[in-house]
Design a protein around this motif. Structure first.
Motif, short mmCIF file in Angstrom:
data_model
loop_
_atom_site.label_atom_id
_atom_site.label_comp_id
_atom_site.label_asym_id
_atom_site.label_seq_id
_atom_site.Cartn_x
_atom_site.Cartn_y
_atom_site.Cartn_z
N PHE A 33 43.15 6.15 -41.38
CA PHE A 33 40.94 6.04 -40.35
C PHE A 33 41.26 4.75 -39.98
CE2 PHE A 33 42.00 9.39 -43.11
CZ PHE A 33 41.25 10.64 -42.85
N TRP A 34 41.61 4.27 -38.69
CA TRP A 34 41.42 2.89 -38.50
C TRP A 34 40.07 2.86 -37.46
CZ3 TRP A 34 40.33 2.02 -33.05
CH2 TRP A 34 40.33 3.25 -32.74
N VAL A 62 46.67 -0.74 -33.41
CA VAL A 62 47.83 -1.00 -33.05
C VAL A 62 48.94 -1.15 -33.90
CG1 VAL A 62 48.93 -3.06 -31.83
CG2 VAL A 62 46.59 -2.87 -30.41
N ASN A 63 48.16 -1.41 -35.15
CA ASN A 63 49.95 -2.03 -36.35
C ASN A 63 49.96 -0.46 -36.29
OD1 ASN A 63 49.36 -4.75 -35.70
ND2 ASN A 63 47.98 -4.99 -37.75
N VAL A 111 52.68 5.47 -37.33
CA VAL A 111 51.52 6.48 -36.53
C VAL A 111 52.26 6.96 -35.67
CG1 VAL A 111 49.42 6.91 -35.89
CG2 VAL A 111 49.47 6.74 -38.18
N VAL A 112 52.20 8.25 -35.24
CA VAL A 112 52.80 8.34 -33.81
C VAL A 112 52.19 9.56 -33.10
CG1 VAL A 112 55.37 8.92 -34.87
CG2 VAL A 112 54.20 10.66 -34.66
N VAL A 150 50.45 -2.44 -27.68
CA VAL A 150 51.58 -1.76 -28.25
C VAL A 150 52.56 -1.64 -27.33
CG1 VAL A 150 53.00 0.56 -29.37
CG2 VAL A 150 50.44 -0.27 -29.57
N LYS A 151 52.50 -1.10 -26.53
CA LYS A 151 53.92 -1.57 -24.89
C LYS A 151 53.84 -2.82 -24.60
CE LYS A 151 52.69 2.24 -21.62
NZ LYS A 151 51.87 2.20 -20.08
N SER A 152 52.98 -4.04 -25.10
CA SER A 152 53.64 -5.36 -24.77
C SER A 152 54.22 -6.43 -26.21
CB SER A 152 52.21 -6.45 -24.49
OG SER A 152 51.36 -6.37 -25.92
N LYS A 153 54.69 -5.14 -26.64
CA LYS A 153 55.91 -5.35 -27.87
C LYS A 153 56.95 -5.01 -28.10
CE LYS A 153 52.05 -5.69 -31.86
NZ LYS A 153 51.62 -6.68 -32.29
#
Length: 419
Positions: A252-253, A260-261, A268-269, A281-284
């Protein structure tokens, strides 16, 4: 740094008048450079790049503090002396405005007021729009006058917050790890994703995600998701507590970085997510989709509120800042993260035709689309998740909300997190 009071400024023989013309900072440029305004809010819009640009364009210092939503609410409601500018969401305004810690703002001083989207003025994106459930921004956006204590349902000329940022939120997914289409909110509780799902631990927002899931599952239809009865709160929590006890949730964030992590690591999906977290996330180089869902979006909006204690030169500087904020540079920056500006047309001046087409109009990108920091987010031919501004904001099912039974809801939420 010593904050200047109006009295000190006048003592120094400054060319300054209480009614100084907004948009003409040069008149008092020598004094304004000594002003420091303290702003706090959530991490989504309290950005160092914005503070740096304020210093460059307007000359004064903006000290920013980023907190989670619950901490923002508490500080605005209980520590009025600790800030000059509150960058808060409209559901938070519903809790904070009655405390008297913010001052009403005169819309005649807002240069682009007439260009603010209808969502914040009368609740409607288009004349035919249906107003979504929950705490719609326009319902808490206006007060009766300079000393207003309540909310009014018309454009009174006095705003509680000047709107800045908003979005249509949905679930984020890892398409590479899921490997099939996701079309419904109910997928959050699909046992297929046991131990790999997450929901955010901010009660006023999380319960709205829960309600979207419950309706999607066909378990219950709420007369108003944004204002549940105790029985409806109990029903909602029961469904999610059972899922939790069955091991559905990995975490639970509370913060943007946590979300993001969780997603970038693949722990987590499928989860509650915010647009710039998808961007991060995409930028990683990790595939991540902000998934449009059949039941629509859960939306939120934020704005700038001024401390009731702000006056004189500092208040003039704050209005200068608000006008600058709505003038396009910040809007362009926020749009590159997937947010929307309260005055979209000014943002267009600070975006390329490709960016505007991709982020706002739902057109295929004609070239690489990058984040504000230059990371590639989309390639030529890609289309934004959910499409255009009208398609996304036109499919809002509910707004983040504060309920009449808020205290009961928070108690039940805490029991769910502890279960």
């Amino acid at each position: 740094m010593t904050k200047l009071s109006r009295r000190n400024v006048l003592k120094g023989g400054a060319a300054f008048a209480a009614g100084s013309t907004l948009g003409a900072p040069m008149i008092w440029a020598q004094n304004i450079k000594d002003v420091t305004l303290r702003q706090f809010g959530t991490g989504v819009s309290n950005l160092n790049d914005v503070a740096n640009k304020v210093k460059e364009d307007l000359g004064f210092t903006l000290e920013m503090t980023a907190l989670d939503s619950d901490s923002v609410t508490q500080r605005a409601a209980t520590q009025p002396g600790s800030f000059d500018i509150a960058d808060i969401e409209y559901w938070i305004c519903k809790k904070v405005w009655p405390t008297g810690n913010l001052q009403a703002m005169d819309t005649s001083k807002i240069k682009n007021y007439d260009k603010i989207v209808g969502i914040f003025r009368n609740g409607k994106l288009t004349p035919d729009s249906t107003i979504a459930q929950g705490t719609a921004p326009h319902t808490v956006g206006f007060t009766e006058g300079p000393d207003g204590k309540g909310f009014v349902d018309n454009e009174s000329g006095w705003m509680t917050l000047i709107p800045t940022i908003y979005n249509a939120d949905t679930l984020g997914i890892r398409p590479d790890l899921i490997g099939r289409p996701i079309n419904n909110w109910s997928e959050l509780l699909n046992p297929e994703f046991k131990g790999k799902a997450s929901i955010l631990d901010i009660s006023s927002i999380g319960i709205m995600d829960m309600a979207m899931v419950v309706e999607s599952m066909g378990e219950y239809t709420y007369p108003d998701k944004g204002n549940m009865t105790r029985e409806e709160i109990d029903l909602t929590m029961k469904i999610f507590t059972e899922a939790k006890q069955n091991g559905q949730f990995r975490a639970f964030w509370k913060s943007f970085d946590e979300s993001v992590n969780l997603m970038a690591s693949g722990e987590v999906v499928i989860q509650s997510m915010w647009s710039p977290a998808i961007t991060a996330v995409k930028s990683k180089g990790v595939p991540c989709v902000y998934q449009p869902l059949e039941e629509g979006y859960r939306s939120w909006g934020g704005g700038i509120g001024l401390s009731a204690a702000l006056s004189g030169l500092e208040r003039d500087a704050a209005y200068e800042y608000i006008n600058w904020y709505l003038d396009g540079w910040v809007g362009g920056y926020l749009m590159r993260q997937g947010y929307y500006s309260a005055v979209p047309e000014t943002s267009k001046n600070y975006m390329s035709e490709n960016e505007w087409g991709y982020w706002f109009e739902g057109k295929p990108a004609t070239d690489i689309i990058t984040s504000p920091t230059g990371d590639a987010l989309a390639q030529a031919g890609d289309v934004r998740d959910g499409g255009s501004f009208e398609e996304r904001m036109g499919a809002v099912a509910c707004w983040n909300a504060v309920m009449d039974e808020n205290q009961y809801m928070v108690r039940k939420w805490n029991e769910f997190i502890a279960a």
